[in-house]
Design a protein around this motif. Sequence first.
Motif, short mmCIF file in Angstrom:
data_model
loop_
_atom_site.label_atom_id
_atom_site.label_comp_id
_atom_site.label_asym_id
_atom_site.label_seq_id
_atom_site.Cartn_x
_atom_site.Cartn_y
_atom_site.Cartn_z
N LEU A 109 0.84 -1.33 -0.03
CA LEU A 109 0.18 0.02 0.04
C LEU A 109 0.87 1.36 -0.02
O LEU A 109 0.35 2.28 -0.62
N VAL A 112 1.94 1.76 -3.47
CA VAL A 112 0.94 2.34 -4.54
C VAL A 112 0.55 3.73 -4.07
O VAL A 112 0.56 4.58 -5.22
N SER A 115 3.53 5.75 -5.61
CA SER A 115 3.39 6.06 -7.03
C SER A 115 2.35 6.61 -7.72
O SER A 115 2.34 7.26 -8.61
N TRP A 116 1.11 6.37 -7.21
CA TRP A 116 -0.14 7.04 -7.75
C TRP A 116 -0.11 8.56 -7.55
O TRP A 116 -0.54 9.35 -8.46
N PRO A 151 7.65 -4.46 -4.30
CA PRO A 151 7.31 -2.99 -4.04
C PRO A 151 8.48 -2.01 -3.98
O PRO A 151 8.78 -1.03 -4.72
N ASN A 228 -0.81 1.97 -14.88
CA ASN A 228 -2.04 1.68 -13.92
C ASN A 228 -2.57 0.40 -13.74
O ASN A 228 -2.84 0.30 -12.54
N LEU A 231 -0.54 -0.58 -10.80
CA LEU A 231 -0.80 -0.03 -9.18
C LEU A 231 -2.07 -0.69 -9.08
O LEU A 231 -2.24 -0.83 -7.64
N PHE A 234 -1.59 -4.03 -7.55
CA PHE A 234 -1.00 -3.96 -6.06
C PHE A 234 -1.98 -3.43 -5.02
O PHE A 234 -1.94 -3.80 -3.78
N LEU A 235 -2.94 -2.31 -5.51
CA LEU A 235 -3.78 -1.84 -4.25
C LEU A 235 -4.78 -3.03 -3.99
O LEU A 235 -4.75 -3.00 -2.62
#
Length: 249
Positions: A109, A112, A115-116, A151, A228, A231, A234-235
């Motif tokens: 998390l 994510v 990165s986002w 990660p 995308n 991510l 992984f979310l």
Amino acid sequence: MDLATLTLIAAAAFLMSGTIKGVAGIGLPTAAIAFMTLFLDPRTAIALVLFPMLGSNLWQMFRGGALMRTAQRYWLFAVVLFIGVGGTAFATQGASDRALLAILGIAILIFVALSWQKLIPPLPDKHDRTAQVGFALLAGVIGGMTAAWGPPMAMYLHAKGVDKDEFIRATGFLISIGTLPLVITYVQIGFLSTQLATISLAMLVPTLIGFTAGEMLRRRMSVEAFRNALLILFLFLGLNLIRRAIWYT
């Protein structure tokens, strides 16, 4: 759980996670473990993922080409990762299942979120060696406990701004190197029994079938769609692992 049921669960997990890895380059152990821990304890799931993880990454590494150039570029990361994974796996062999799930979920998390929001700053070349050591140590600790060092490895490669083909080559090389000490340590401390090793080897078949299908999908994806998809993957995996840690019995 009987052997047939165990094998069926594992085959479904590796077909799915192999496809994810073919698309994203990483995510096989995370996806497989997240699925299998719905039915199995984390240590068994980690043991089962070892040979599919090693085989698929060797396959990815050799098919990606430019092996010598990749090894020269990331050798320091690989050495630190190798030592970190082996040392951590041995030192944390008594960690609880709940702790393993929670650590993996939190690490995913964090990756994510950073990165986002594009909070991972570009990495200047002059700081590359220091960054390799730092990210490799973090990956070694997480990987030694959970077999999922994606990660911190992805954070480092995103900071370097590599393209998706370089990302695939680098992760194939680094995860192959990191898997070796985990296999050795799991054999030494008794987590990888002969029966589990046999099933794990057999899971190379559904893994490579899924990996091949995922590669075909990746060639049709844009760079932004690739990012995308990685991510979002992984979310959901991170949230699921946190849920499992909270309600684990």
